[in-house]
Enzyme design. Structure first.
Site, mmCIF file in Angstrom:
data_model
loop_
_atom_site.group_PDB
_atom_site.id
_atom_site.type_symbol
_atom_site.label_atom_id
_atom_site.label_comp_id
_atom_site.label_asym_id
_atom_site.label_seq_id
_atom_site.Cartn_x
_atom_site.Cartn_y
_atom_site.Cartn_z
ATOM 1 N N CYS A 22 -26.342 -4.480 7.696
ATOM 2 C CA CYS A 22 -26.020 -5.980 7.327
ATOM 3 C C CYS A 22 -27.149 -6.790 7.595
ATOM 4 C CB CYS A 22 -24.707 -6.301 8.371
ATOM 5 S SG CYS A 22 -24.308 -8.174 8.017
ATOM 6 N N GLY A 29 4.590 -22.025 -1.452
ATOM 7 C CA GLY A 29 3.697 -22.850 -1.981
ATOM 8 C C GLY A 29 2.999 -22.516 -3.022
ATOM 9 N N TYR A 34 -9.851 -12.325 -10.120
ATOM 10 C CA TYR A 34 -9.564 -11.627 -8.797
ATOM 11 C C TYR A 34 -8.212 -10.505 -9.174
ATOM 12 C CZ TYR A 34 -7.288 -9.952 -4.923
ATOM 13 O OH TYR A 34 -6.678 -9.001 -4.024
ATOM 14 N N GLU A 93 -0.449 -9.233 -5.193
ATOM 15 C CA GLU A 93 -1.463 -9.929 -5.549
ATOM 16 C C GLU A 93 -1.406 -11.257 -5.895
ATOM 17 O OE1 GLU A 93 -4.354 -8.568 -4.476
ATOM 18 O OE2 GLU A 93 -3.945 -6.503 -4.383
ATOM 19 N N ARG A 101 0.814 -1.145 0.026
ATOM 20 C CA ARG A 101 -0.073 0.024 0.005
ATOM 21 C C ARG A 101 0.857 1.124 -0.153
ATOM 22 N NH1 ARG A 101 -4.648 -2.062 4.149
ATOM 23 N NH2 ARG A 101 -5.889 -3.367 2.790
ATOM 24 N N ASP A 111 -12.767 -11.949 -3.676
ATOM 25 C CA ASP A 111 -12.089 -12.821 -3.223
ATOM 26 C C ASP A 111 -12.837 -13.635 -2.021
ATOM 27 O OD1 ASP A 111 -11.916 -10.906 -1.271
ATOM 28 O OD2 ASP A 111 -9.906 -11.028 -0.615
#
Length: 329
Positions: A194, A75, A111, A31, A19, A129
């Site tokens: 919500c 990984g 994404y 990303e 950022r 995501d």
DNA sequence: AAGGCGGGGAA
DNA sequence: TTCCCAGCCTT
């Protein structure tokens, strides 16, 4: 809702290394690393990777071995292979600035294309995501959101005046407040909007996914040499741990015994016999490896073990180290 | 649509 | 232990 969330984000956003840059290359790298890798884990790999390959040119000019070595331990190694291939694909030309442009690159799916184009260029495309999935599922009380519904709804809610901040704000909310198990609803800046919160049982959204069982895999491995100077093989680029190196390994196939697999391994290398060192185990998401490790003296080319290896390979070598340590301990 | 593909953090 | 993570690719 947009104002509440963005105010909160601009106030509370974590200070993350990616950022602090506007460099599309570094945002892209971050990303890709953050695909299925948590922020706390990915940060160290990000710092290491962009220091080793500061520009897309540097990455494109590197060998795959060097790239995999920088990725070692992170990984999902196809990410590194695809990132390297894509860097070669676009180096020397300007970065894409649209969702569609990024989507065309290897290893860049919906994404990542939305994330990089919106964050680096302000392109109006919503990210979806795992965080966004959970936030939208709760926001609208949809227990089993389809991929199509998620992308459509996310795009409908996008804050077009600042797609970068909006996308990151929704993900930040999912990562820090709207968490899977114990969401911090009392301090949520948008709880008033919500539906899952209003239902009184927010963690019922989304419904848990059915996961594939972890299958047990038996294997045999052979160490020739010592942990500093040993015989290693490079695995084919497709498949498990593709492109990485390690001591020779054979999986015990269906209907086969461990002895059968060991014979296959020794025959392949023309090694007459080997001594059993011990057993090591290693669990991945979808496989639980039980590896019988053997040691032999043989006329095979030895090399320094600086090639990129997986955690599984490191565990196999650690077994030798422990045996030798016990000898002198 | 489903399965393969690493490794680790959090509860 | 269990769940799932700033997913993508192949089949």
């Amino acid at each position: 809702m947009q104002e509440q969330l963005l105010d909160w984000y601009h106030r509370e956003a974590r200070d993350l290394p990616w950022r602090r840059t506007r460099d599309p290359y570094k945002i892209w790298v971050s990303e890709v690393i953050l695909q299925q890798t948590q922020v706390v884990t990915g940060t160290a790999y990000y710092e290491r990777f962009v220091e080793r390959f500061p520009t897309v040119q540097a990455l494109a000019e590197a060998t795959l071995e060097d790239v995999l070595q920088a990725w070692e331990g992170c990984g999902y190694y196809a990410r590194a292979r695809n990132l390297h291939a894509a860097a070669k694909q676009i180096t020397g030309q300007p970065f894409p600035e649209t969702y569609e442009g990024w989507l065309a690159l290897k290893g860049v799916g919906p994404y990542t294309a939305a994330a990089v184009s919106s964050i680096a260029f302000g392109y109006p495309k919503a990210v979806v995501d795992g965080n966004v999935r959970r936030v939208l599922s709760r926001w609208f009380a949809v227990k089993e959101p389809s991929d199509h519904w998620l992308q459509t709804t996310a795009d409908e809610q996008l804050f077009h005046a600042d797609p970068s901040s909006w996308n990151q704000a929704v993900m930040e909310l999912g990562a820090t407040i709207c968490t899977p198990k114990a969401p911090k609803c009392p301090v949520c800046p948008v709880k008033d909007f919500c539906k899952a919160y209003q239902s009184g049982n927010p963690t019922a959204y989304p419904a848990p996914k059915v996961r594939a069982e972890v299958k047990e895999v038996q294997a045999v491995a052979l160490i020739v040499g010592d942990q500093h100077n040993l015989y290693i093989e490079k695995r084919p680029e497709k498949g498990l741990l593709g492109g990485l190196s390690g001591p020779p390994l054979e999986q015990v196939q269906a209907g086969e015994t461990v002895e059968d697999a060991l014979k296959r391994l020794l025959d392949r290398l023309s090694v007459p016999d080997a001594k059993h060192l011990g057993t090591t185990e290693h669990t991945m998401t979808h496989r639980h490896f039980v590896v019988r490790v053997y040691q032999a003296e043989a006329d095979l080319p030895l090399s320094a073990s600086t090639a990129a290896m997986s955690k599984l390979d490191r565990k196999i070598l650690r077994l030798l180290q422990e045996k030798q340590g016990a000898l002198f301990g």
